[in-house]
Design an enzyme around this catalytic site. Sequence first.
Site, mmCIF file in Angstrom:
data_model
loop_
_atom_site.group_PDB
_atom_site.id
_atom_site.type_symbol
_atom_site.label_atom_id
_atom_site.label_comp_id
_atom_site.label_asym_id
_atom_site.label_seq_id
_atom_site.Cartn_x
_atom_site.Cartn_y
_atom_site.Cartn_z
ATOM 1 N N GLY A 42 -12.293 -3.800 -6.860
ATOM 2 C CA GLY A 42 -11.545 -2.543 -6.848
ATOM 3 C C GLY A 42 -12.116 -1.441 -7.715
ATOM 4 N N GLU A 97 -11.219 0.257 -14.463
ATOM 5 C CA GLU A 97 -10.363 -0.440 -13.497
ATOM 6 C C GLU A 97 -9.858 0.526 -12.433
ATOM 7 O OE1 GLU A 97 -9.275 -2.825 -12.035
ATOM 8 O OE2 GLU A 97 -8.581 -4.478 -13.266
ATOM 9 N N ASP A 101 -1.237 -2.280 -13.077
ATOM 10 C CA ASP A 101 0.047 -2.493 -12.411
ATOM 11 C C ASP A 101 0.959 -3.226 -13.404
ATOM 12 O OD1 ASP A 101 1.799 -2.562 -10.195
ATOM 13 O OD2 ASP A 101 1.019 -4.485 -9.533
ATOM 14 N N LYS A 129 0.478 2.514 -12.830
ATOM 15 C CA LYS A 129 1.864 2.425 -12.351
ATOM 16 C C LYS A 129 2.723 1.945 -13.523
ATOM 17 C CE LYS A 129 1.013 0.548 -7.742
ATOM 18 N NZ LYS A 129 1.341 -0.626 -6.905
ATOM 19 N N VAL A 151 -0.708 1.346 -2.987
ATOM 20 C CA VAL A 151 -1.707 2.334 -2.600
ATOM 21 C C VAL A 151 -3.038 1.692 -2.210
ATOM 22 C CG1 VAL A 151 -0.752 4.266 -3.912
ATOM 23 C CG2 VAL A 151 -2.288 2.649 -5.045
ATOM 24 N N ASP A 157 -7.523 -2.127 -1.939
ATOM 25 C CA ASP A 157 -7.432 -2.661 -0.585
ATOM 26 C C ASP A 157 -6.020 -3.100 -0.209
ATOM 27 O OD1 ASP A 157 -7.581 -5.015 -2.379
ATOM 28 O OD2 ASP A 157 -7.520 -6.125 -0.483
ATOM 29 N N ARG A 163 -10.742 -0.016 1.348
ATOM 30 C CA ARG A 163 -11.388 0.271 0.060
ATOM 31 C C ARG A 163 -12.266 1.519 0.155
ATOM 32 N NH1 ARG A 163 -10.798 -4.225 -3.394
ATOM 33 N NH2 ARG A 163 -10.799 -6.247 -2.380
HETATM 34 P P1 IMP Z 1 -1.996 -6.344 -12.749
HETATM 35 O O1 IMP Z 1 -2.494 -7.521 -13.494
HETATM 36 O O2 IMP Z 1 -0.645 -6.566 -12.138
HETATM 37 O O3 IMP Z 1 -2.037 -5.059 -13.529
HETATM 38 O O4 IMP Z 1 -2.916 -6.291 -11.483
HETATM 39 C C1 IMP Z 1 -3.736 -5.302 -11.174
HETATM 40 C C2 IMP Z 1 -4.479 -5.641 -9.900
HETATM 41 O O5 IMP Z 1 -3.585 -5.823 -8.791
HETATM 42 C C3 IMP Z 1 -5.353 -4.478 -9.555
HETATM 43 O O6 IMP Z 1 -6.621 -4.580 -10.154
HETATM 44 C C4 IMP Z 1 -5.381 -4.517 -8.047
HETATM 45 O O7 IMP Z 1 -6.416 -5.360 -7.612
HETATM 46 C C5 IMP Z 1 -4.044 -5.112 -7.644
HETATM 47 N N1 IMP Z 1 -3.061 -4.041 -7.305
HETATM 48 C C6 IMP Z 1 -2.006 -3.653 -8.025
HETATM 49 N N2 IMP Z 1 -1.344 -2.635 -7.432
HETATM 50 C C7 IMP Z 1 -2.020 -2.363 -6.287
HETATM 51 C C8 IMP Z 1 -1.850 -1.400 -5.226
HETATM 52 O O8 IMP Z 1 -0.927 -0.551 -5.205
HETATM 53 N N3 IMP Z 1 -2.749 -1.437 -4.217
HETATM 54 C C9 IMP Z 1 -3.790 -2.329 -4.192
HETATM 55 N N4 IMP Z 1 -3.993 -3.243 -5.159
HETATM 56 C C10 IMP Z 1 -3.114 -3.258 -6.202
HETATM 57 MG MG MG Z 2 -8.573 -4.459 -10.039
#
Ligand code: IMP
Ligand code: MG
Length: 174
Positions: A42, A97, A101, A129, A151, A157, A163
């Site tokens: 990503g 990154e 999320d 987010k 998104v 993706d 992507r």
């Molecule tokens: P976290 O550990 O929950 O912060 O995960 C982050 C990862 O989840 C990111 O690097 C993305 O690969 C995936 N991700 C989180 N939100 C989205 C989104 O809205 N669209 C696509 N991938 C997402």
């Molecule tokens: Mg990622």
Amino acid sequence: MSEHVRVLLSEEMVDARIQAIGEQISRDYAGKQVHLICVLKGGSFFMCELAKRITVPVSLDFMSVSSYGSDTKSSGVVKIVKDLDESLKDKHVIVVEDIVDSGRTLSYLLEMLQDRGPASLRLCTLLDKPDRRVKEVFVDYTGFEIPDQFVVGYGLDYNQRYRNLPYIGVVEFD
Ligand code: IMP
Ligand code: MG
């Protein structure tokens, strides 16, 4: 069921914001070399565009991680699928990154990278987010804060697709 992508952040908006972050990083690291770390897949589109706009010396490295099974997902433990090629010792590291999320992946990853002895360690994300945060993560450079929507584009993706979109969009189902 068919789907379409609604534009959330246009290509022009994303480009302008990346330019501004590149200028900010160039100012913050004046006289130093930055070592950018891309979290695959990503982060790759964002990192390339960002690197092109940084005017201090830049080196790059890549890593790939995946979450362990759903049981351990809450612990945020991630498995390194591809590790970095180079040591971080005494380097000014910026992790690049696509999106923060829940923050689980990043909080684990940053702790692990900190143990490798970088001179400094910062986080740069294209999207944030904040509403979804479970683990606290300090973000040094943020492109855009967005609401809790799924998104795609600019490296992000949906089932490995989208992507390559040069903008950020929201997948909508018809
Ligand atoms: P976290 O550990 O929950 O912060 O995960 C982050 C990862 O989840 C990111 O690097 C993305 O690969 C995936 N991700 C989180 N939100 C989205 C989104 O809205 N669209 C696509 N991938 C997402
Ligand atoms: Mg990622």
